[in-house]
Design an enzyme around this catalytic site. Structure first.
Site, PDB file in Angstrom:
ATOM      1  N   ASP A   4       0.794  -0.829  -0.025  1.00 31.80           N
ATOM      2  CA  ASP A   4       0.061  -0.168   0.129  1.00 31.80           C
ATOM      3  C   ASP A   4       0.820   1.136  -0.272  1.00 31.80           C
ATOM      4  O   ASP A   4       1.723   1.341   0.955  1.00 31.80           O
ATOM      5  CB  ASP A   4      -0.739  -0.867   1.412  1.00 31.80           C
ATOM      6  CG  ASP A   4      -1.519   0.869   1.222  1.00 31.80           C
ATOM      7  OD1 ASP A   4      -2.894   0.456   2.236  1.00 31.80           O
ATOM      8  OD2 ASP A   4      -1.734   1.961   1.016  1.00 31.80           O
ATOM      9  N   ASP A  98      -2.721   2.494  -6.068  1.00 29.38           N
ATOM     10  CA  ASP A  98      -2.288   2.699  -5.030  1.00 29.38           C
ATOM     11  C   ASP A  98      -2.004   0.811  -4.045  1.00 29.38           C
ATOM     12  O   ASP A  98      -1.132   1.088  -3.361  1.00 29.38           O
ATOM     13  CB  ASP A  98      -1.939   3.594  -4.009  1.00 29.38           C
ATOM     14  CG  ASP A  98      -3.584   4.080  -2.499  1.00 29.38           C
ATOM     15  OD1 ASP A  98      -3.826   2.928  -3.478  1.00 29.38           O
ATOM     16  OD2 ASP A  98      -3.027   4.503  -2.030  1.00 29.38           O
ATOM     17  N   GLU A  99      -2.471   0.156  -4.446  1.00 29.56           N
ATOM     18  CA  GLU A  99      -2.137  -0.446  -3.688  1.00 29.56           C
ATOM     19  C   GLU A  99      -2.540  -2.330  -4.241  1.00 29.56           C
ATOM     20  O   GLU A  99      -3.415  -2.123  -5.397  1.00 29.56           O
ATOM     21  CB  GLU A  99      -3.827  -1.145  -2.661  1.00 29.56           C
ATOM     22  CG  GLU A  99      -4.113  -1.019  -1.302  1.00 29.56           C
ATOM     23  CD  GLU A  99      -5.038  -1.560  -0.730  1.00 29.56           C
ATOM     24  OE1 GLU A  99      -6.010  -2.170  -0.818  1.00 29.56           O
ATOM     25  OE2 GLU A  99      -5.434   0.173  -1.067  1.00 29.56           O
TER      26      GLU A  99
END
EC number: 2.7.7.7
Length: 505
Positions: A4, A98-99
């Site tokens: 993350d 973003d993950e």
DNA sequence: TCTGGGGTCCTAGGACCC
DNA sequence: TCTGGGGTCCTAGGACCC
């Protein structure tokens, strides 16, 4: 492994704008009705949070720099992060920009997950200067909670034997799928922590939360999460919606619907193929939200047909002005689409699919359902009604949004200017818009490879400024060491990519 | 201070079919 | 004659995720 990126949007911004390092930054809608997409940690210290109205965040932190999102830059950094993770295992499931989840057991690090996780954060940092938090566990549930454990720059390993100890004290809201409403329901049952949840009877949970959610929580509370890491999933819907700076009156609705539909259609074109169901969403000024949908007999990619359906749905919503938001969602997606049929066969109310088949020509030769169709245009329709990028653009032209698809470089105009955008000046080079006030645009000339740069103000009616593409992701000025990772150092050397400087001791 | 935008999944009710 | 049980599909709303 769950990875993350910490305050992702804001971190990309400070990466490209060195003068903002260690100062509060808010990324999100700068307009009157914007919300915060990401606040960096400096801004969070003032109480700013994601999803908070921007107006509120500005009050909490008046010194924060408010930047309009640059999705192109975020997408490029995201792609680099995902590529990096794919070097650790082929099984990478991006959850958002973003993950991602990574199934390390499927890659070369099956025996060394801790080394892989350490490598992940160092490689990502060295390739683009972004800091990530990583979590390791036997399941998605545990890995995700672990990456959340001590961000930013977290690195948490939860061995199988420690799962209960790790899980039990957590508030139920920490679990994936437990939001405010579910938390409130659980609270009435006296359930606040995962330990409470585990003590609850399965029937009680199912009664209170329904079949799916009840069962799900019953299992998650026991650390029972068999969900595999899935590399690719088919999109189920595409769409677009817009909250207007000012509420719309009735006469403005058709034009606004067209513009929103045009963006949805562009996404459909990108997906390739057609859609069967058109759902229109209307939010009134008092925030009540209505949806109405129309399902066609066959999937289609034709703008006219979809627009007709959208208009019918909007009418069915019987929306009363003023309208705050309009949205269009296209679902029932296929990779092929029905062409317009001769008038006599398409009379409204034709419900029996079989009656149409006879007159239906094969859509695109050699493309079976399930096979991606490169583009919808050029499939042989004569009337030019098939989705066509240029035609669509023409009736979405008045939209300043959608900078993510705009062709750059392009001249900066007072219409397109926004704080945070990348611009270039023929003499001063590349920079970003700091301020825009009655025709005068202030630019700071700096970038990911420079230190904090100087500011200059221009009259955009006289001085030529160009909007340009964001800087490419690039290594930070100082790399982190990859040494100390033991026997895998040979491997790490191989993993380092062209353009990445060698590790410094 | 007044609430974004991209999605996914679930539920409940009704129509319809065998 | 007075009401079963399986299923699918569609719709609207809502919870949730980032």
């Amino acid at each position: 492994m769950h990875v993350d990126a910490d305050s992702f949007f804001a971190s990309v911004e400070t990466r490209h704008k060195p003068s903002l390092a260690r100062t509060p930054v808010l990324v999100g809608g700068a307009g009157p009705r914007g919300v915060v997409a990401t606040a960096n940690y400096e801004a969070r210290a003032f109480g700013c949070r994601s999803a908070m109205p921007m107006s509120q965040a500005r009050v909490l932190c008046p010194t924060a720099m408010v930047l309009t999102p640059r999705f192109g830059a975020y997408a490029a950094h995201s792609a680099l992060i995902m590529d990096t993770l794919r070097q650790l295992s082929p099984l990478v499931q991006p959850v958002s920009l973003d993950e991602a989840f990574v199934d390390l057991a499927a890659g070369p690090f099956a025996a060394d997950p801790v080394v892989a996780a350490d490598l992940a954060r160092r490689l990502v940092y060295n390739r683009c200067g972004l800091v990530v938090s990583v979590g390791l566990g036997r399941s998605k549930l545990i890995a995700k909670l672990a990456s959340d454990e001590d961000k930013p720059h977290g690195f948490t390993v939860v061995p199988g034997d420690d799962e209960d100890e790790f899980l039990m004290p957590k508030p139920v809201g920490a679990l994936w799928g437990v939001g405010p409403a579910t938390q409130a329901t659980l609270r009435t049952l006296g359930i606040r922590t995962v330990a409470d949840l585990r003590a609850a009877a399965r029937d009680e949970l199912v009664r209170a939360l329904g079949e799916a959610a009840g069962w799900n929580l019953y299992r998650l509370a026991r650390g029972d999460d068999p969900r595999p890491v899935v590399v690719e999933r088919e999109a189920k819907s595409v769409g677009a919606e817009q909250t207007f700076a000012q509420d719309l009156l009735r006469w403005e609705l058709p034009g606004a619907l067209d513009a929103v539909l045009a963006r949805a259609l562009r996404r459909l074109a990108r997906h390739g193929g057609g859609a069967r169901t058109v759902t229109v969403k209307v939010r009134l000024s008092d925030f009540t939200t209505l949806t109405r949908s129309v399902t066609l007999a066959h999937p289609t990619a034709e703008a006219d047909q979809l627009r007709e359906a959208a208009t019918a749905a909007l009418t069915a919503a019987k929306a009363v002005e003023p309208v705050r938001l309009l949205g269009v969602s296209l679902s029932g997606l296929t990779h092929w689409a029905q062409l317009r049929l001769p008038e006599d066969a398409t009379g409204s109310g034709v419900e029996d699919p079989d009656s149409l088949k006879v007159t239906t020509e094969p859509l695109s030769v050699g493309t079976a359902p399930g096979e991606p169709l490169p583009a919808v245009e050029g499939t042989g329709s004569r009337d030019g009604e098939v989705l066509d990028e240029a035609a669509l653009r023409s009736f979405a032209d008045d939209e300043p949004e959608d900078s993510d698809e705009e062709r750059l470089p392009a001249p900066l105009t007072l219409h397109t200017v926004a704080v945070g955008l990348d611009v270039a000046h023929p003499e001063h080079g590349a920079g970003w818009v700091v301020k825009s006030e009655d025709g005068h645009v202030t630019v700071r000339f700096e970038g990911p490879g420079t230190g904090p740069g100087p500011e200059r103000t221009f009259d955009v009616r006289r001085e030529p400024l160009m909007r340009v593409a964001p800087p490419e992701p690039c290594p930070p000025p100082r790399l982190t060491s990859l040494a100390g990772l033991g026997e895998v150092e040979d491997l790490t050397a191989k993993l380092l990519l062209p353009g990445t400087a060698p590790p410094t001791p």
